[in-house]
Design a protein around this motif. Structure first.
Motif, PDB file in Angstrom:
ATOM      1  N   GLU A  29     -72.493   1.651  57.674  1.00 13.04           N
ATOM      2  CA  GLU A  29     -73.653   0.866  58.098  1.00 13.04           C
ATOM      3  C   GLU A  29     -73.341  -0.627  57.989  1.00 13.04           C
ATOM      4  OE1 GLU A  29     -78.363   0.539  56.935  1.00 13.04           O
ATOM      5  OE2 GLU A  29     -77.380   2.499  56.936  1.00 13.04           O
ATOM      6  N   PRO A  30     -73.538  -1.396  59.079  1.00 16.92           N
ATOM      7  CA  PRO A  30     -73.115  -2.800  59.097  1.00 16.92           C
ATOM      8  C   PRO A  30     -74.056  -3.736  58.337  1.00 16.92           C
ATOM      9  CG  PRO A  30     -74.148  -2.241  61.179  1.00 16.92           C
ATOM     10  CD  PRO A  30     -74.076  -0.960  60.382  1.00 16.92           C
ATOM     11  N   VAL A  31     -74.158  -3.527  57.046  1.00 19.06           N
ATOM     12  CA  VAL A  31     -74.972  -4.379  56.170  1.00 19.06           C
ATOM     13  C   VAL A  31     -74.158  -4.710  54.935  1.00 19.06           C
ATOM     14  CG1 VAL A  31     -77.186  -3.443  56.956  1.00 19.06           C
ATOM     15  CG2 VAL A  31     -76.013  -2.374  54.999  1.00 19.06           C
ATOM     16  N   LYS A  32     -74.519  -5.821  54.250  1.00 19.45           N
ATOM     17  CA  LYS A  32     -73.886  -6.120  52.968  1.00 19.45           C
ATOM     18  C   LYS A  32     -74.359  -5.130  51.918  1.00 19.45           C
ATOM     19  CE  LYS A  32     -73.174 -11.088  53.667  1.00 19.45           C
ATOM     20  NZ  LYS A  32     -73.502 -12.454  53.184  1.00 19.45           N
ATOM     21  N   SER A  33     -75.666  -4.903  51.898  1.00 22.99           N
ATOM     22  CA  SER A  33     -76.272  -3.939  50.987  1.00 22.99           C
ATOM     23  C   SER A  33     -77.706  -3.718  51.439  1.00 22.99           C
ATOM     24  CB  SER A  33     -76.256  -4.451  49.540  1.00 22.99           C
ATOM     25  OG  SER A  33     -77.044  -5.627  49.414  1.00 22.99           O
ATOM     26  N   ARG A  34     -78.324  -2.655  50.937  1.00 23.50           N
ATOM     27  CA  ARG A  34     -79.741  -2.432  51.217  1.00 23.50           C
ATOM     28  C   ARG A  34     -80.286  -1.378  50.256  1.00 23.50           C
ATOM     29  NH1 ARG A  34     -81.147   2.336  53.570  1.00 23.50           N
ATOM     30  NH2 ARG A  34     -79.730   3.380  55.025  1.00 23.50           N
ATOM     31  N   LYS A  82     -70.309  -4.090  55.049  1.00 20.19           N
ATOM     32  CA  LYS A  82     -69.935  -5.488  54.852  1.00 20.19           C
ATOM     33  C   LYS A  82     -69.855  -5.818  53.367  1.00 20.19           C
ATOM     34  CE  LYS A  82     -71.834  -7.112  59.248  1.00 20.19           C
ATOM     35  NZ  LYS A  82     -72.767  -8.070  59.902  1.00 20.19           N
ATOM     36  N   SER A  83     -69.134  -4.994  52.651  1.00 26.92           N
ATOM     37  CA  SER A  83     -68.923  -5.200  51.217  1.00 26.92           C
ATOM     38  C   SER A  83     -67.502  -4.823  50.866  1.00 26.92           C
ATOM     39  CB  SER A  83     -69.897  -4.350  50.395  1.00 26.92           C
ATOM     40  OG  SER A  83     -69.575  -4.427  49.018  1.00 26.92           O
ATOM     41  N   PRO A  94     -67.176 -13.749  51.545  1.00 26.81           N
ATOM     42  CA  PRO A  94     -66.340 -12.596  51.852  1.00 26.81           C
ATOM     43  C   PRO A  94     -67.165 -11.324  52.034  1.00 26.81           C
ATOM     44  CG  PRO A  94     -66.306 -13.032  49.511  1.00 26.81           C
ATOM     45  CD  PRO A  94     -67.076 -14.153  50.137  1.00 26.81           C
ATOM     46  N   VAL A  95     -66.738 -10.473  52.950  1.00 25.45           N
ATOM     47  CA  VAL A  95     -67.362  -9.164  53.109  1.00 25.45           C
ATOM     48  C   VAL A  95     -66.325  -8.041  53.028  1.00 25.45           C
ATOM     49  CG1 VAL A  95     -69.285 -10.063  54.473  1.00 25.45           C
ATOM     50  CG2 VAL A  95     -67.235  -9.241  55.644  1.00 25.45           C
ATOM     51  N   SER A  96     -65.062  -8.396  52.865  1.00 32.00           N
ATOM     52  CA  SER A  96     -63.990  -7.406  52.760  1.00 32.00           C
ATOM     53  C   SER A  96     -62.969  -7.897  51.748  1.00 32.00           C
ATOM     54  CB  SER A  96     -63.307  -7.202  54.117  1.00 32.00           C
ATOM     55  OG  SER A  96     -62.598  -8.379  54.490  1.00 32.00           O
ATOM     56  N   VAL A  97     -62.080  -7.011  51.353  1.00 35.10           N
ATOM     57  CA  VAL A  97     -61.013  -7.409  50.446  1.00 35.10           C
ATOM     58  C   VAL A  97     -60.096  -8.418  51.124  1.00 35.10           C
ATOM     59  CG1 VAL A  97     -58.967  -6.591  49.203  1.00 35.10           C
ATOM     60  CG2 VAL A  97     -61.105  -5.320  49.042  1.00 35.10           C
ATOM     61  N   GLU A  98     -59.848  -8.245  52.427  1.00 31.29           N
ATOM     62  CA  GLU A  98     -59.030  -9.225  53.149  1.00 31.29           C
ATOM     63  C   GLU A  98     -59.679 -10.604  53.109  1.00 31.29           C
ATOM     64  OE1 GLU A  98     -56.046  -9.255  54.557  1.00 31.29           O
ATOM     65  OE2 GLU A  98     -55.606  -7.198  53.977  1.00 31.29           O
ATOM     66  N   ASP A  99     -60.997 -10.648  53.170  1.00 33.53           N
ATOM     67  CA  ASP A  99     -61.701 -11.926  53.064  1.00 33.53           C
ATOM     68  C   ASP A  99     -61.492 -12.556  51.691  1.00 33.53           C
ATOM     69  OD1 ASP A  99     -62.715 -11.657  55.629  1.00 33.53           O
ATOM     70  OD2 ASP A  99     -64.669 -10.912  54.960  1.00 33.53           O
ATOM     71  N   VAL A 100     -61.451 -11.726  50.664  1.00 35.72           N
ATOM     72  CA  VAL A 100     -61.213 -12.248  49.312  1.00 35.72           C
ATOM     73  C   VAL A 100     -59.838 -12.903  49.255  1.00 35.72           C
ATOM     74  CG1 VAL A 100     -61.015 -11.687  46.862  1.00 35.72           C
ATOM     75  CG2 VAL A 100     -62.730 -10.525  48.272  1.00 35.72           C
ATOM     76  N   TYR A 101     -58.832 -12.232  49.828  1.00 34.70           N
ATOM     77  CA  TYR A 101     -57.498 -12.837  49.878  1.00 34.70           C
ATOM     78  C   TYR A 101     -57.553 -14.191  50.602  1.00 34.70           C
ATOM     79  CZ  TYR A 101     -55.902  -8.007  49.022  1.00 34.70           C
ATOM     80  OH  TYR A 101     -55.704  -6.747  48.517  1.00 34.70           O
ATOM     81  N   ALA A 102     -58.290 -14.225  51.715  1.00 34.99           N
ATOM     82  CA  ALA A 102     -58.381 -15.466  52.489  1.00 34.99           C
ATOM     83  C   ALA A 102     -59.046 -16.576  51.676  1.00 34.99           C
ATOM     84  CB  ALA A 102     -59.152 -15.217  53.784  1.00 34.99           C
ATOM     85  N   ASP A 103     -60.039 -16.215  50.852  1.00 34.86           N
ATOM     86  CA  ASP A 103     -60.701 -17.219  50.018  1.00 34.86           C
ATOM     87  C   ASP A 103     -59.758 -17.756  48.942  1.00 34.86           C
ATOM     88  OD1 ASP A 103     -63.077 -17.117  51.408  1.00 34.86           O
ATOM     89  OD2 ASP A 103     -63.987 -15.616  50.083  1.00 34.86           O
TER      90      ASP A 103
END
Length: 255
Positions: free
Chosen positions: A171-176, A152-153, A90-99
């Motif tokens: 910024e389109p990264v998970k983290s940096r 992407k977090s 997941p990279v978003s809260v919506e992704d968490v719901y999908a998981d």
């Protein structure tokens, strides 16, 4: 079904679905709920899973993860061992719901999954727009170098939901990692300590406030350094609701 979970978030999703009795093994870091994970065999830390131990548990399904760099090596090992698995990323809260929904369907708990999602959605309902500027909230995943989440977090969504702004949220990264110059340019109103893999009692605000280059930051000058357990921000599962409530308190303190 015999389940092995290789990530804290997946362990907690299974628990929220009322299927904890199907777990036959977990990774070394899974610590909630203690009455469940305390009785289960351990198969290694998340980045060094012992695939032979996983196989020995004869799982019908392994719940893996790709949320942290290095997890892909674990997933590759599962594939080589021909173990049945799914890997969440997941990279978003919506992704968490999908998981939650996906795992619920795999476990035959679709109805319960929708209940969990509905509860999370209710908690994540955005607050009314602020009359003043949205405070800048910098979350630290790690202190040296300082590593922070990007677009992407799911944390970016969480900060926005409570009326704040993640300074790296575009910024389109998970983290940096960020530099001291970048931190000064961001000039956050608050800094949240949520160091991954560190026990909350080891979260020391002075690690932030003693950085020479950070002395002029609004958050440091005002003393707005807040510890929030990584269990509530760094695990994409149902307990993100606890992290959301903690972030609400952070944003309110910036008024």
């Amino acid at each position: 079904m015999r389940l092995v979970s290789l990530a804290c978030s997946n362990t907690e999703i299974v628990w929220s679905l009322g299927a904890a009795d199907q777990l036959v093994g977990v990774d070394d870091h899974s610590d909630f709920p203690p009455e469940v994970v305390g009785r289960l065999p351990r198969v290694g830390p998340d980045l060094s899973i012992d695939v032979a131990k996983v196989a020995a548990l004869r799982p019908d399904l392994v719940l893996a993860s790709l949320t942290v760099p290095g997890h892909e090596r674990v997933v590759e090992s599962l594939a080589r061992a021909k173990l049945p698995f799914v890997a969440t990323e997941p990279v978003s809260v919506e992704d968490v719901y999908a998981d939650v929904r996906r795992i619920g369907e795999l476990l035959g708990s679709r109805e319960r999954a929708e209940e969990v999602i509905d509860g999370m959605r209710a908690a994540f309902r955005p607050r009314p727009p602020r009359a003043t500027r949205r405070p800048v909230v910098l979350v630290e995943w790690w202190p040296k170098p300082v590593i922070v989440p990007g677009a992407k977090s799911w944390v970016t969504d969480m900060i926005a939901a409570v009326g704040g702004n993640n300074p790296l949220g575009a910024e389109p990264v998970k983290s940096r990692p960020i530099t001291d110059d970048e931190a000064r340019a961001m000039d956050p109103d608050a800094v949240v300590i949520s160091w991954c893999g560190v026990r909350p009692e080891k979260y020391h605000p002075h690690v932030v406030t003693r950085r020479p280059a950070w002395q002029g930051l609004r958050a440091v000058r005002s003393g707005r350094i807040f510890p929030i357990s990584e269990a509530f921000l760094g695990r994409p599962g149902p307990r993100l609701v606890e992290g959301l409530r903690a972030l609400e308190r952070v944003v309110d303190a910036c008024d």
